[in-house]
Motif scaffolding. Structure first.
Motif, PDB file in Angstrom:
ATOM      1  N   TYR A 220      17.196 -12.352 -18.508  1.00  9.96           N
ATOM      2  CA  TYR A 220      18.069 -12.492 -19.679  1.00  9.96           C
ATOM      3  C   TYR A 220      17.797 -11.419 -20.731  1.00  9.96           C
ATOM      4  N   LEU A 221      17.192 -10.303 -20.307  1.00 12.25           N
ATOM      5  CA  LEU A 221      16.889  -9.244 -21.270  1.00 12.25           C
ATOM      6  C   LEU A 221      18.151  -8.689 -21.912  1.00 12.25           C
ATOM      7  N   ALA A 222      19.220  -8.537 -21.130  1.00 12.60           N
ATOM      8  CA  ALA A 222      20.450  -7.935 -21.673  1.00 12.60           C
ATOM      9  C   ALA A 222      20.991  -8.723 -22.870  1.00 12.60           C
ATOM     10  N   PRO A 223      21.254 -10.027 -22.744  1.00 11.73           N
ATOM     11  CA  PRO A 223      21.745 -10.750 -23.928  1.00 11.73           C
ATOM     12  C   PRO A 223      20.699 -10.865 -25.027  1.00 11.73           C
ATOM     13  N   LEU A 224      19.423 -10.946 -24.666  1.00 13.27           N
ATOM     14  CA  LEU A 224      18.383 -11.003 -25.690  1.00 13.27           C
ATOM     15  C   LEU A 224      18.398  -9.739 -26.541  1.00 13.27           C
ATOM     16  N   LEU A 225      18.514  -8.587 -25.902  1.00 11.96           N
ATOM     17  CA  LEU A 225      18.485  -7.313 -26.618  1.00 11.96           C
ATOM     18  C   LEU A 225      19.757  -7.096 -27.432  1.00 11.96           C
ATOM     19  N   THR A 226      20.899  -7.475 -26.876  1.00 12.10           N
ATOM     20  CA  THR A 226      22.158  -7.212 -27.580  1.00 12.10           C
ATOM     21  C   THR A 226      22.446  -8.244 -28.671  1.00 12.10           C
ATOM     22  N   ASP A 229      18.559  -8.490 -30.956  1.00  4.60           N
ATOM     23  CA  ASP A 229      17.932  -7.278 -31.469  1.00  4.60           C
ATOM     24  C   ASP A 229      18.925  -6.182 -31.831  1.00  4.60           C
ATOM     25  N   GLY A 230      20.208  -6.431 -31.611  1.00  2.54           N
ATOM     26  CA  GLY A 230      21.232  -5.475 -32.049  1.00  2.54           C
ATOM     27  C   GLY A 230      21.353  -4.228 -31.199  1.00  2.54           C
ATOM     28  N   LEU A 231      20.886  -4.260 -29.969  1.00  2.52           N
ATOM     29  CA  LEU A 231      21.014  -3.087 -29.105  1.00  2.52           C
ATOM     30  C   LEU A 231      22.469  -2.935 -28.656  1.00  2.52           C
ATOM     31  N   PRO A 232      23.061  -1.741 -28.801  1.00  2.65           N
ATOM     32  CA  PRO A 232      24.422  -1.533 -28.300  1.00  2.65           C
ATOM     33  C   PRO A 232      24.487  -1.795 -26.797  1.00  2.65           C
ATOM     34  N   GLU A 233      25.556  -2.418 -26.356  1.00  2.00           N
ATOM     35  CA  GLU A 233      25.652  -2.823 -24.960  1.00  2.00           C
ATOM     36  C   GLU A 233      25.566  -1.639 -24.003  1.00  2.00           C
ATOM     37  N   ARG A 234      26.054  -0.476 -24.437  1.00  2.00           N
ATOM     38  CA  ARG A 234      26.041   0.682 -23.545  1.00  2.00           C
ATOM     39  C   ARG A 234      24.620   1.168 -23.230  1.00  2.00           C
ATOM     40  N   TRP A 235      23.647   0.735 -24.053  1.00  2.00           N
ATOM     41  CA  TRP A 235      22.268   1.168 -23.833  1.00  2.00           C
ATOM     42  C   TRP A 235      21.480   0.224 -22.922  1.00  2.00           C
ATOM     43  N   VAL A 236      22.081  -0.900 -22.570  1.00  2.00           N
ATOM     44  CA  VAL A 236      21.352  -1.884 -21.765  1.00  2.00           C
ATOM     45  C   VAL A 236      20.892  -1.320 -20.419  1.00  2.00           C
ATOM     46  N   PRO A 237      21.766  -0.622 -19.649  1.00  2.00           N
ATOM     47  CA  PRO A 237      21.271  -0.077 -18.377  1.00  2.00           C
ATOM     48  C   PRO A 237      20.075   0.855 -18.551  1.00  2.00           C
ATOM     49  N   GLY A 238      20.097   1.666 -19.617  1.00  2.00           N
ATOM     50  CA  GLY A 238      18.984   2.572 -19.862  1.00  2.00           C
ATOM     51  C   GLY A 238      17.696   1.840 -20.167  1.00  2.00           C
ATOM     52  N   VAL A 288      11.454  -1.750 -31.771  1.00  2.00           N
ATOM     53  CA  VAL A 288      10.282  -2.534 -31.392  1.00  2.00           C
ATOM     54  C   VAL A 288      10.545  -3.302 -30.100  1.00  2.00           C
ATOM     55  N   ALA A 289      11.741  -3.877 -29.987  1.00  2.00           N
ATOM     56  CA  ALA A 289      12.085  -4.639 -28.789  1.00  2.00           C
ATOM     57  C   ALA A 289      12.103  -3.744 -27.551  1.00  2.00           C
ATOM     58  N   VAL A 290      12.669  -2.546 -27.681  1.00  2.00           N
ATOM     59  CA  VAL A 290      12.720  -1.624 -26.541  1.00  2.00           C
ATOM     60  C   VAL A 290      11.305  -1.214 -26.118  1.00  2.00           C
ATOM     61  N   ALA A 291      10.438  -0.955 -27.094  1.00  2.00           N
ATOM     62  CA  ALA A 291       9.045  -0.621 -26.776  1.00  2.00           C
ATOM     63  C   ALA A 291       8.360  -1.788 -26.058  1.00  2.00           C
ATOM     64  N   ALA A 292       8.668  -3.004 -26.484  1.00  2.00           N
ATOM     65  CA  ALA A 292       8.080  -4.182 -25.840  1.00  2.00           C
ATOM     66  C   ALA A 292       8.558  -4.325 -24.406  1.00  2.00           C
ATOM     67  N   VAL A 293       9.810  -3.957 -24.142  1.00  2.00           N
ATOM     68  CA  VAL A 293      10.337  -4.008 -22.772  1.00  2.00           C
ATOM     69  C   VAL A 293       9.559  -3.065 -21.864  1.00  2.00           C
ATOM     70  N   LEU A 294       9.264  -1.860 -22.361  1.00  2.00           N
ATOM     71  CA  LEU A 294       8.474  -0.908 -21.580  1.00  2.00           C
ATOM     72  C   LEU A 294       7.091  -1.488 -21.261  1.00  2.00           C
ATOM     73  N   VAL A 295       6.430  -2.046 -22.271  1.00  2.00           N
ATOM     74  CA  VAL A 295       5.101  -2.632 -22.067  1.00  2.00           C
ATOM     75  C   VAL A 295       5.184  -3.819 -21.103  1.00  2.00           C
ATOM     76  N   PHE A 296       6.223  -4.597 -21.239  1.00  2.00           N
ATOM     77  CA  PHE A 296       6.413  -5.754 -20.371  1.00  2.00           C
ATOM     78  C   PHE A 296       6.547  -5.324 -18.913  1.00  2.00           C
ATOM     79  N   GLY A 297       7.266  -4.225 -18.676  1.00  2.00           N
ATOM     80  CA  GLY A 297       7.386  -3.706 -17.319  1.00  2.00           C
ATOM     81  C   GLY A 297       6.057  -3.254 -16.762  1.00  2.00           C
ATOM     82  N   PRO A 352      16.026 -15.850 -27.702  1.00  2.00           N
ATOM     83  CA  PRO A 352      14.569 -15.663 -27.789  1.00  2.00           C
ATOM     84  C   PRO A 352      13.778 -16.736 -27.051  1.00  2.00           C
ATOM     85  N   SER A 353      14.427 -17.861 -26.751  1.00  2.00           N
ATOM     86  CA  SER A 353      13.715 -18.934 -26.053  1.00  2.00           C
ATOM     87  C   SER A 353      13.265 -18.512 -24.660  1.00  2.00           C
ATOM     88  N   VAL A 354      13.931 -17.512 -24.063  1.00  2.86           N
ATOM     89  CA  VAL A 354      13.494 -17.089 -22.729  1.00  2.86           C
ATOM     90  C   VAL A 354      12.132 -16.408 -22.807  1.00  2.86           C
TER      91      VAL A 354
END
Length: 386
Positions: A220-226, A229-238, A288-297, A352-354
């Protein structure tokens, strides 16, 4: 590292691409087949269930067969399933091909893991398994996005043909470069004794919990980020590709540590994953959220080599069945994690519950890991490196 291990990793790349690419193909498949998206989504569940059930059964069924020929046969069935799937004119036939493909995939994972272990010294098992599992990581980085791209621009059937083609390349590689090994020195009864060992069940439980921790949030990272956290949808694949890059870095680094200090690697990986999940649960800042995704991976997939090494350490003389059981445990986590994340969302707790669900599962992972370490210290007279 034997070249054959890399060939097996290439094979896993093809299998992993097929397993996960359906997510990006759901709308097109639903429209083409004339069924709902939820019904199409059952194709994912069919594959996961086939992996869980098929791995141990096929491991026992192929126990005394020559491993290279078994690998080739399973890859052949996998190719045939995708060819029939690409030509299927109805949902029922496509569903059946996904079950068949999952069974072939499960059997391949079990035999490939046993083959990989047989090809390297004991002190290089972690690195060898990192290469094998790395094929799955690369599938998430490159194979799944490529399959989604093909599906969006040339139809979902083209993605199935592409997987069949890549698998044929793997067939050629296995035939040419993987030496023949057998598991005939161990009896079926001897392998089945694996399930009498409490330490084995603990190791498998840690795998399932750790994998559930990862996929409860990752799914559920895509909906969590968008949405949060306000991430533009076009950046989700990246960003998802960034997760994959982190996973590749984590699995490469941890593969070198897992052989010598598996418990330390696991504690470090799960602890770092929990830190990333806390950030994802609490932050609303995009960067911050994008950096956390990298660390999570990095952390989430960094645990994989040590998880495999630990299971083989406690398995004793059951190399084939433990590979199958490990495959099943990973897929139990792949199934349970997203389900629990979905339950949290459906309960109205927000995206965020995920992350909080992943934190709870991570805490359970640490608890099970601590029990496993204590049991090993009690059963073995050698100290456990923690």
């Amino acid at each position: 590292m034997p070249l054959a291990v890399f060939v097996l990793g290439l094979s896993v790349f093809a299998l992993g691409t097929s397993e996960f690419m359906i997510t990006g193909l759901l709308p097109g498949m639903a429209a083409d087949l004339g069924v709902s998206i939820p019904d199409t989504g059952l194709l994912i569940s069919a594959f996961a269930i086939g992996m869980v059930v098929g791995a141990p059964l096929l491991a026992i069924g192929t126990l005394r067969l020559p491993r290279r020929r078994t690998l080739l046969a399973l890859l052949g069935v996998f190719v045939a399933a995708h060819v029939v799937g690409a030509l299927a004119d109805g949902y029922a036939l496509l569903f059946a091909t996904r079950v068949v493909a999952a069974l072939a995939c499960a059997g391949f994972w079990a035999v490939a893991a046993a083959t990989t272990i047989a090809l390297v010294p004991v002190d290089r098992r972690g690195r060898a398994m990192a290469v094998l599992v790395g094929g799955l990581t690369v599938a998430n980085i490159a194979g799944v996005p490529a399959g989604t791209f093909l599906g969006q621009h040339a139809g979902w059937r083209t993605a199935f043909w592409a997987v069949a083609a890549v698998t044929l390349v793997a067939v050629a590689g296995v035939a040419a470069l993987v030496p023949e090994t057998t598991g005939d020195a161990v009896s079926v009864r001897g392998e089945l004794r694996l399930y009498r060992r409490g330490r084995v069940w603990l190791a498998l439980g840690v795998i399932a919990l750790c994998q559930a921790m990862i996929f409860a949030a990752f799914s559920y990272l895509a909906p969590l980020l968008t949405e949060t956290d306000g991430l533009p949808e076009r950046w989700v694949p990246g960003v998802l590709a960034l997760f994959g890059v982190g996973a590749l870095l984590g699995i490469s680094a941890a593969g070198r540590l897992a052989d010598r200090r598996p418990f330390a690697t696991l504690y470090g990986s799960v602890g770092l994953a929990l830190a990333a999940l806390f950030v994802l649960a609490l932050t609303t800042d995009t960067v911050v959220a994008v950096a956390a995704v990298l660390v999570f991976g990095v952390a989430g997939f960094g645990a994989n080599p040590a998880l495999n090494v630990r299971t083989y350490q406690v398995a004793g003389d059951a190399p084939t069945l433990v590979g199958a059981s490990t495959t099943s445990a990973f897929n139990v986590g792949n199934t349970v994690g997203p389900w629990l994340g979905g339950v949290a969302i459906d309960a109205g707790l927000g995206f965020p519950s995920v992350a909080w669900t992943g934190i709870a599962l991570g805490a359970a992972t640490l608890a099970a890991l601590t029990v496993a370490a204590a049991v090993q210290r009690g059963d073995d007279r050698e100290p456990v490196a923690v």
